[in-house]
Design a protein around this motif. Structure first.
Motif, PDB file in Angstrom:
ATOM      1  N   ALA A  96       0.834  -1.206   0.000  1.00 27.10           N
ATOM      2  CA  ALA A  96       0.000   0.000   0.000  1.00 27.10           C
ATOM      3  C   ALA A  96       0.868   1.254   0.000  1.00 27.10           C
ATOM      4  O   ALA A  96       0.577   2.229  -0.707  1.00 27.10           O
ATOM      5  CB  ALA A  96      -0.922  -0.006   1.214  1.00 27.10           C
ATOM      6  N   LEU A  97       1.942   1.218   0.770  1.00 26.40           N
ATOM      7  CA  LEU A  97       2.830   2.380   0.846  1.00 26.40           C
ATOM      8  C   LEU A  97       3.513   2.647  -0.492  1.00 26.40           C
ATOM      9  O   LEU A  97       3.644   3.805  -0.917  1.00 26.40           O
ATOM     10  CB  LEU A  97       3.873   2.160   1.944  1.00 26.40           C
TER      11      LEU A  97
ATOM     12  N   LEU B 161      -3.254   8.120   2.534  1.00 26.28           N
ATOM     13  CA  LEU B 161      -2.934   6.688   2.521  1.00 26.28           C
ATOM     14  C   LEU B 161      -1.504   6.471   3.006  1.00 26.28           C
ATOM     15  O   LEU B 161      -1.235   5.584   3.827  1.00 26.28           O
ATOM     16  CB  LEU B 161      -3.108   6.134   1.108  1.00 26.28           C
ATOM     17  N   ARG B 162      -0.606   7.294   2.509  1.00 23.18           N
ATOM     18  CA  ARG B 162       0.802   7.186   2.916  1.00 23.18           C
ATOM     19  C   ARG B 162       0.939   7.380   4.425  1.00 23.18           C
ATOM     20  O   ARG B 162       1.682   6.653   5.098  1.00 23.18           O
ATOM     21  CB  ARG B 162       1.624   8.236   2.158  1.00 23.18           C
ATOM     22  N   ALA B 163       0.214   8.344   4.975  1.00 22.07           N
ATOM     23  CA  ALA B 163       0.280   8.616   6.416  1.00 22.07           C
ATOM     24  C   ALA B 163      -0.180   7.406   7.224  1.00 22.07           C
ATOM     25  O   ALA B 163       0.451   7.028   8.222  1.00 22.07           O
ATOM     26  CB  ALA B 163      -0.581   9.829   6.754  1.00 22.07           C
ATOM     27  N   HIS B 164      -1.281   6.793   6.800  1.00 23.49           N
ATOM     28  CA  HIS B 164      -1.780   5.615   7.513  1.00 23.49           C
ATOM     29  C   HIS B 164      -0.759   4.479   7.482  1.00 23.49           C
ATOM     30  O   HIS B 164      -0.557   3.780   8.480  1.00 23.49           O
ATOM     31  CB  HIS B 164      -3.097   5.147   6.896  1.00 23.49           C
TER      32      HIS B 164
ATOM     33  N   ALA C 214       2.205  10.938  11.699  1.00 20.92           N
ATOM     34  CA  ALA C 214       1.420  12.114  12.093  1.00 20.92           C
ATOM     35  C   ALA C 214       1.799  13.326  11.247  1.00 20.92           C
ATOM     36  O   ALA C 214       0.931  14.113  10.840  1.00 20.92           O
ATOM     37  CB  ALA C 214       1.632  12.408  13.570  1.00 20.92           C
ATOM     38  N   ASP C 215       3.088  13.478  10.970  1.00 26.05           N
ATOM     39  CA  ASP C 215       3.535  14.595  10.124  1.00 26.05           C
ATOM     40  C   ASP C 215       2.945  14.474   8.716  1.00 26.05           C
ATOM     41  O   ASP C 215       2.482  15.464   8.131  1.00 26.05           O
ATOM     42  CB  ASP C 215       5.062  14.618  10.041  1.00 26.05           C
ATOM     43  N   ALA C 216       2.960  13.248   8.182  1.00 24.19           N
ATOM     44  CA  ALA C 216       2.398  13.024   6.844  1.00 24.19           C
ATOM     45  C   ALA C 216       0.891  13.273   6.846  1.00 24.19           C
ATOM     46  O   ALA C 216       0.335  13.829   5.886  1.00 24.19           O
ATOM     47  CB  ALA C 216       2.700  11.597   6.386  1.00 24.19           C
TER      48      ALA C 216
ATOM     49  N   LEU D 223      -6.974   9.431  12.900  1.00 30.65           N
ATOM     50  CA  LEU D 223      -5.637   8.867  13.067  1.00 30.65           C
ATOM     51  C   LEU D 223      -4.819   9.696  14.053  1.00 30.65           C
ATOM     52  O   LEU D 223      -4.032   9.155  14.838  1.00 30.65           O
ATOM     53  CB  LEU D 223      -4.926   8.821  11.709  1.00 30.65           C
ATOM     54  N   LEU D 224      -5.028  11.011  14.020  1.00 36.48           N
ATOM     55  CA  LEU D 224      -4.290  11.935  14.888  1.00 36.48           C
ATOM     56  C   LEU D 224      -4.950  12.110  16.254  1.00 36.48           C
ATOM     57  O   LEU D 224      -4.490  12.916  17.057  1.00 36.48           O
ATOM     58  CB  LEU D 224      -4.181  13.304  14.203  1.00 36.48           C
TER      59      LEU D 224
END
Length: 449
Positions: free
Chosen positions: A92-93, A122-125, A136-138, A172-173
């Motif tokens: 996924a990444l 998606l990348r952040a997850h 969290a930054d993403a 998520l955050l």
């Protein structure tokens, strides 16, 4: 964006089955269609039937037809989310990175910016799995893209998807209030049943975090009515309802909902071995069994959690802490010690995990009559944690008990008095410390010579 199944168009629309039958989609592909939307529509149709591998193959075929940068990003993000949902996070990444790269040279239209937010989301997850700070930054970067669309293009054709993606990122955050706000805005849009269901699940979790339990329960009841639109949501629905019931202190219903969640997960087309959900289900059941004195059932549940994670995983250590506590409750002191010692010997254990393990070990020493060891263990906690820490006050209390047990009453008195005087002690700790003081001999009064 990620509301419902991702499509190359990225717009809210009827299910593919209402546009054209599966046979017609297959006929178009057989005739050599180069339209990525046809592949994505068929993939979405197939996913509703639980045929995941076939859907993956169709998305991969869509990536092999001629695509614009935006189309490649859309299909890559769609397939990436599917991989994420079935636990193939590394793949996924890679797709999230491909999507971001494909959008790099695209003009900054609202649609492109929205898909940047979706792909970065998606990348952040994915990153969050292994690096919470980087994840969290993403997530914040992705949110900035999505918020830009909300402000600059409020009439964007798929604004519902933008709100939904923003809600997931806020969730998520752990920004529950923002999650609720984005979900409510999404739910005001025209949605398919499956899309509404997805949004309701996220909203229920955020309401639970906000301790709005009755509201969360109402949202989940609505979601259950829509579950035919996406039966894959059942495990999470049951689990979320179980967590709400647990926080409202209804143990019988908690067990029922978590057991239903487990049954639904076992019947799930592609998540029957999902360690994330299984950990949450068995972890919550284990805690419930512990709290109700069903220690053997608790041990079995926590051992299940251990089996899902390697020894260097935080969930493994969390289960060890609970297992140690459970063995202690069973008076299986040697087993409890082994659990706590595994954490203390782990080079990856966090400071709070070590403190919890030391605390548990100290109480085991105390109950076994090893009061010197108990006092030394609690003293070690006090040296590490400041006075405003919950660990500090609790360790002081138990150190007082330990000193009293070995006849060092002056030191015991000092510990108990510090607990009573501290503004950080709980009422229960203060009450217990006062009881401890009542056990001690009165301090001799000084007299004038």
């Amino acid at each position: 964006m990620s509301l419902g199944r991702h499509t190359a168009k990225g717009t809210t629309k009827p299910r593919p089955s209402t546009l054209m039958a599966e046979e017609k989609l297959r006929e178009e592909i057989a005739r050599g269609s180069q339209d990525p939307q046809v592949f994505c529509d068929l993939a979405e149709f197939i996913l509703t039937a639980g045929r995941v591998e076939e859907a993956i193959s169709l998305y991969q075929r869509a990536l092999r037809v001629p695509l614009t940068g935006l189309q490649k990003a859309q299909v890559s993000t769609a397939l990436g989310w599917l991989f994420y949902e079935i636990g193939r996070v590394a793949e996924a990444l890679l797709l999230a990175n491909d999507a971001a790269e494909a959008l790099w040279k695209e003009a900054g239209t609202p649609e492109v910016i929205a898909w940047r937010g979706a792909s970065e989301g998606l990348r952040a997850h994915c990153i969050f799995f292994t690096d919470e700070k980087a994840g969290a930054d993403a997530a914040q970067l992705a949110l900035n893209c999505l918020k830009g669309v909300m402000v600059d293009a409020p009439d964007f054709v798929n604004i519902a998807g933008v709100y939904y993606d923003a809600a997931r990122l806020s969730n998520l955050l752990w920004h529950a209030k923002d999650t609720v706000e984005f979900c409510e805005k999404c739910l005001q849009c025209e949605l398919r049943e499956g899309e509404r269901l997805q949004c309701l699940v996220v909203l229920a979790e955020a309401l639970r975090q906000e301790e709005q339990f009755s509201e969360a329960e109402k949202v989940l009841e609505e979601a259950f009515k829509l579950v035919k639109a996406d039966v894959a949501a059942l495990p999470r629905l049951y689990m979320e309802m179980g967590m709400v019931k647990r926080l409202t202190n209804l143990p019988a219903e908690v067990r029922r909902f978590f057991q239903e969640a487990l049954h639904a997960l076992e019947s799930h087309p592609y998540s029957s071995h999902d360690s994330h959900y299984l950990t949450q289900i068995y972890g919550n059941l284990g805690e419930l069994y512990y709290e109700t004195g069903r220690y053997e059932d608790a041990v079995a549940a926590f051992q299940k959690v251990l089996s899902y994670h390697p020894v260097d995983n935080v969930e493994h250590r969390s289960a060890l802490l609970w297992l140690g506590q459970t063995y202690h409750g069973m008076r299986a002191y040697d087993d409890a010690r082994r659990c706590y010692e595994q954490i203390l010997n782990s080079p990856l254990a966090l400071e709070a995990e070590r403190a919890s393990a030391q605390d548990g070990l100290g109480k085991v020493y105390y109950d076994q009559g090893e009061y010197e060891n108990a006092a030394a263990t609690f003293e070690g906690i006090i040296k590490i944690f400041p006075e405003d820490s919950s660990f500090h006050c609790n360790a002081l209390l138990w150190m007082g008990y330990s000193y009293h047990a070995i006849g060092r009453d002056s030191q015991a008195r000092e510990c108990f008095e510090k607990v009573v005087a501290s503004g950080h002690s709980s009422e229960a700790e203060i009450s217990s410390a006062r009881e401890g003081l009542s056990w001690l001999r009165p301090t001799p009064k000084k007299t004038l010579q």
